[in-house]
Design an enzyme around this catalytic site. Sequence first.
Site, PDB file in Angstrom:
ATOM      1  N   GLY A   1     -10.611  -9.099   8.216  1.00 49.82           N
ATOM      2  CA  GLY A   1      -9.766  -7.904   8.138  1.00 49.82           C
ATOM      3  C   GLY A   1     -10.446  -6.716   8.791  1.00 49.82           C
TER       4      GLY A   1
ATOM      5  N   THR B   1      -1.138 -11.321  -5.352  1.00 49.27           N
ATOM      6  CA  THR B   1      -2.327 -11.513  -4.504  1.00 49.27           C
ATOM      7  C   THR B   1      -3.506 -10.733  -5.064  1.00 49.27           C
ATOM      8  OG1 THR B   1      -0.899 -11.693  -2.582  1.00 49.27           O
ATOM      9  CG2 THR B   1      -3.216 -11.276  -2.143  1.00 49.27           C
TER      10      THR B   1
ATOM     11  N   ALA C   1     -13.330  -4.232  -4.060  1.00 50.36           N
ATOM     12  CA  ALA C   1     -12.784  -3.092  -3.318  1.00 50.36           C
ATOM     13  C   ALA C   1     -11.543  -2.584  -4.026  1.00 50.36           C
ATOM     14  CB  ALA C   1     -12.442  -3.515  -1.898  1.00 50.36           C
TER      15      ALA C   1
ATOM     16  N   TYR D   1       0.773  -1.147  -6.417  1.00 52.60           N
ATOM     17  CA  TYR D   1      -0.507  -1.370  -5.744  1.00 52.60           C
ATOM     18  C   TYR D   1      -1.639  -0.766  -6.575  1.00 52.60           C
ATOM     19  CZ  TYR D   1      -4.129  -1.077  -2.151  1.00 52.60           C
ATOM     20  OH  TYR D   1      -5.304  -1.173  -1.449  1.00 52.60           O
TER      21      TYR D   1
END
Length: 333
Positions: free
Chosen positions: A21, A106, A128, A160
């Site tokens: 990423g 996820t 993270a 999120y």
Amino acid sequence: MSEISKVPPENHTILITGGAGFIGSHLADLLIRHGHRVYAVDDLSTGKQSNIQHLIKNPGFSFIRADIMDEIVMDRLCSEVDIIIHLAAAVGVQLIVNNPVHTIETNIKGTEAVLKSALKYNCRVLIASTSEVYGKGYKLPFNEKDDVLLGCTDKNRWAYAASKMVDEFLGMAYFNEYGLEVFSTRFFNTVGPRQTGRYGMVIPRFVRQALKNQPITVYGDGQQQRCFCDVRDVVKAVELLALNDGAVGKVFNIGGDEEISIIDLAEKVKTLTNSRSEIVKIPYDQAYAPGFEDMLRRVPDIGRVNQLIGWKSGISLEETLRSVIEFESRKSH
Ligand code: UDP
């Protein structure tokens, strides 16, 4: 609590989840440069092979294309490494608004899988997280000890932040209950070359629009402000924290201190690219979803990370923009 840390003083073997990423690939570059052995796992759902192509032949680097939910793969990798930097996640406001189920599952299941395998082999884990967890907080700058204020659950955007908060809580639970060395970092608008604009991120989007002389799309009135931080500064902080025993059991803000409004950012990108683009304002409802809530300002208090490792960002926004422009220009040729 574990008494003997598995992390030796030097020569680390480090697993980066989401290693292909944007942040993961820059971190791999830095760790390899510093002589660490790096494994990068990525399912290439949002990461790209091209981000790590230059590392593939390096003997200190291995790329494993796999899902972090694959327990056999994760167990094997964890048996080889002493530190895991867990970056694999569903990120970007656009992705969250469009695919809330995917985002929540996820982020939570992925972190659970990483922590479970890490526990079996006593690996140190950096999780993270994101400045999104400060939500609609209005007391600036945001400090790690602040209460958090999220919007209601019928607004996808906050899914999120909530999923990342669960990740932080889960990491702390593994630390408190099992003594696993876990800590979290809250990244504030990390930017730089290789970032994709596909999931909403403003800088690659503005740069691409400007280079093509297409309208630069400012959402809302453009008065919202952000502190952007260059990814090359961010990965320095990640490495120093990962190697510091004092980081364990804590959460750290990592971000820049240069605040800019989105409308000024659009002007700056336009000037730096000598673009003929027009700057257009698009209502949030149209850009994201009806009732979308944005935050006006987001400023990190970096006192904690600065005190522990002496870190602060060093690369100016202008320098970052120039390298993104250079990267995007090369790509389009
Ligand atoms: N934004 C914008 N135009 C775009 C993409 C984003 O004006 O094409 C705005 C977005 O609404 C937000 C800011 O830029 O206020 C930063 O967005 P980004 O998705 O990069 O990060 P966020 O701060 O939302 O996590």
